[in-house]
Write a protein that holds these residues in place. Sequence first.
Motif, mmCIF file in Angstrom:
data_model
loop_
_atom_site.group_PDB
_atom_site.id
_atom_site.type_symbol
_atom_site.label_atom_id
_atom_site.label_comp_id
_atom_site.label_asym_id
_atom_site.label_seq_id
_atom_site.Cartn_x
_atom_site.Cartn_y
_atom_site.Cartn_z
ATOM 1 N N MET A 113 0.822 -1.207 0.000
ATOM 2 C CA MET A 113 0.000 0.000 0.000
ATOM 3 C C MET A 113 0.857 1.258 0.000
ATOM 4 O O MET A 113 0.661 2.164 -0.808
ATOM 5 N N VAL A 114 1.830 1.325 0.918
ATOM 6 C CA VAL A 114 2.664 2.520 1.007
ATOM 7 C C VAL A 114 3.611 2.604 -0.186
ATOM 8 O O VAL A 114 3.870 3.691 -0.726
ATOM 9 N N GLY A 115 4.121 1.466 -0.633
ATOM 10 C CA GLY A 115 5.048 1.456 -1.756
ATOM 11 C C GLY A 115 4.386 1.873 -3.057
ATOM 12 O O GLY A 115 4.971 2.621 -3.852
ATOM 13 N N SER A 116 3.165 1.411 -3.301
ATOM 14 C CA SER A 116 2.488 1.750 -4.554
ATOM 15 C C SER A 116 2.200 3.242 -4.644
ATOM 16 O O SER A 116 2.338 3.845 -5.715
ATOM 17 N N ARG A 117 1.809 3.855 -3.523
ATOM 18 C CA ARG A 117 1.561 5.306 -3.542
ATOM 19 C C ARG A 117 2.850 6.071 -3.835
ATOM 20 O O ARG A 117 2.848 7.050 -4.578
ATOM 21 N N ALA A 118 3.953 5.641 -3.246
ATOM 22 C CA ALA A 118 5.235 6.311 -3.480
ATOM 23 C C ALA A 118 5.673 6.161 -4.935
ATOM 24 O O ALA A 118 6.180 7.114 -5.547
ATOM 25 N N VAL A 119 5.483 4.984 -5.516
ATOM 26 C CA VAL A 119 5.871 4.754 -6.906
ATOM 27 C C VAL A 119 5.023 5.607 -7.852
ATOM 28 O O VAL A 119 5.532 6.135 -8.851
ATOM 29 N N VAL A 120 3.730 5.737 -7.551
ATOM 30 C CA VAL A 120 2.875 6.608 -8.363
ATOM 31 C C VAL A 120 3.415 8.031 -8.354
ATOM 32 O O VAL A 120 3.499 8.695 -9.393
ATOM 33 N N ARG A 121 3.820 8.504 -7.174
ATOM 34 C CA ARG A 121 4.370 9.859 -7.068
ATOM 35 C C ARG A 121 5.698 9.965 -7.819
ATOM 36 O O ARG A 121 6.020 11.019 -8.379
ATOM 37 N N ASP A 122 6.456 8.857 -7.900
ATOM 38 C CA ASP A 122 7.734 8.860 -8.615
ATOM 39 C C ASP A 122 7.547 8.878 -10.133
ATOM 40 O O ASP A 122 8.234 9.620 -10.843
ATOM 41 N N LEU A 123 6.647 8.037 -10.626
ATOM 42 C CA LEU A 123 6.566 7.773 -12.057
ATOM 43 C C LEU A 123 5.642 8.701 -12.827
ATOM 44 O O LEU A 123 5.789 8.852 -14.047
ATOM 45 N N PHE A 124 4.677 9.311 -12.146
ATOM 46 C CA PHE A 124 3.664 10.090 -12.848
ATOM 47 C C PHE A 124 3.651 11.540 -12.380
ATOM 48 O O PHE A 124 3.985 11.833 -11.230
ATOM 49 N N ASP A 125 3.244 12.430 -13.286
ATOM 50 C CA ASP A 125 3.144 13.844 -12.953
ATOM 51 C C ASP A 125 2.111 14.060 -11.861
ATOM 52 O O ASP A 125 1.090 13.378 -11.816
ATOM 53 N N VAL A 126 2.369 15.030 -10.984
ATOM 54 C CA VAL A 126 1.491 15.261 -9.840
ATOM 55 C C VAL A 126 0.073 15.589 -10.269
ATOM 56 O O VAL A 126 -0.891 15.237 -9.586
ATOM 57 N N THR A 127 -0.095 16.264 -11.423
ATOM 58 C CA THR A 127 -1.437 16.611 -11.895
ATOM 59 C C THR A 127 -2.214 15.393 -12.362
ATOM 60 O O THR A 127 -3.431 15.447 -12.528
ATOM 61 N N GLU A 128 -1.508 14.270 -12.577
ATOM 62 C CA GLU A 128 -2.135 13.044 -13.059
ATOM 63 C C GLU A 128 -2.414 12.052 -11.933
ATOM 64 O O GLU A 128 -3.075 11.029 -12.148
ATOM 65 N N ASN A 129 -1.956 12.354 -10.724
ATOM 66 C CA ASN A 129 -2.004 11.371 -9.643
ATOM 67 C C ASN A 129 -3.415 10.932 -9.280
ATOM 68 O O ASN A 129 -3.664 9.747 -9.036
ATOM 69 N N ALA A 130 -4.359 11.876 -9.187
ATOM 70 C CA ALA A 130 -5.728 11.510 -8.810
ATOM 71 C C ALA A 130 -6.334 10.553 -9.831
ATOM 72 O O ALA A 130 -7.023 9.592 -9.470
#
Length: 409
Positions: A113-130
């Motif tokens: 759970m914590v790792g997937s959220r961090a990877v999303v923040r790493d790999l994708f632009d912040v405007t695309e996170n939601a």
Amino acid sequence: MRKQRFIRLLILGLLSAIGPFSIDMYLPGFPDIAKDLHTNISNVSLTLSGFFIGIAAGQLLYGPLLDKYGRKKPMCIGIALYILTSFGCMFATSIEMLIALRFLQAIGGCVGMVGSRAVVRDLFDVTENARIFSLLMLVVGVSPIIAPTVGSYLSAAFGWRSLFMVLGTIGTVILLMVIIWLPESKKADPHYSLYPKAILGKFGTVLRQRQFIVYTISGSFTAAGLYAYIAGSPHVFMEIFGVSEKAYGWIFTIVAAGLITATQINAFILKKRSSAYIISRAVSFQTLTGILLVTGFALNWWSLYASIALCCIFLACQGFTFPNASALAIAPFHENAGSASALLGCIQMAIGSFSTVMVSIFHNNTAVPMGGIMAFCAVTALSVLFLGRRREKVNDTTGSSLLPTENQV
């Protein structure tokens, strides 16, 4: 490129689903567990509370490790622990032993759970996170749709111990996928200190960010309403309304389908509206639904079908709240994404475990405790969101925050 993106999102979704799947699959086995371990369902529900506590505590452990050693190594170690304890649960001989093993299982599984959220923040632009979080909910949403149904049939055919054998096998498959196909999204940082003072300093930086506090607390209380439903629904539907284990599995599937449908509607709405706009309206509607639910339970208004419908509406609101609250909470962070994700998950699960314990404490052979805790969580979330946003000043049109980033705090 599209195939690579799909595989990455699938793996991240599976990592996110480890916790929910570990919860949802064994719910239909509550009566069998109680009978086999010579206890009652109220005590069996403490295995759920122990799981939530383990997830909350474990995420604080993994946050610094993910920032120090990169993403993959801590994830692999955590999933390995999850696999071992899942198989260990098969051999539990007492409710106390099962509670302890579920706690350790959560310590291992929460890394997904914590790792997937961090990877999303790493790999994708912040405007695309939601939008990415909404897409991940497609995978996460499969858990409450199929897990209780699969669990009910497995429990009926092979006994409750078979549920944990399946969970261990699923964990093994996910571990192999992470090793083979998930890229390392953040290199190890040899300068990152794991001394308690340094770790607390990183957490302090995150906690000083008001946007993080507002959306983490509000989102956590809406999630706690979901956990109250998970903890209370076996008693409400199987004992009060008298449905079978298999029927309960289908009820859980119907309610969960409302949640996953909402997440995908949310992804569509995000093309025109901001996360801040969506979350304020979703929490308001959830609060109204929660109040109707507990009032009807207290006054014996609701039939089985009305109860299912209201629970479905209540949890559908969570489909709008979760992706947007998560994205807004971690948006200000980059270097401390692991720590921010860990704190987000820890707070969410701590409040969630509190709600499950309250359902157990107020257990009185009626549906009121479940409905009451669900309503309380929604009202609290709305209050935090309303009071916090008055000071925070988030632009409802663009969703952009006027708050400083982590480097400006």
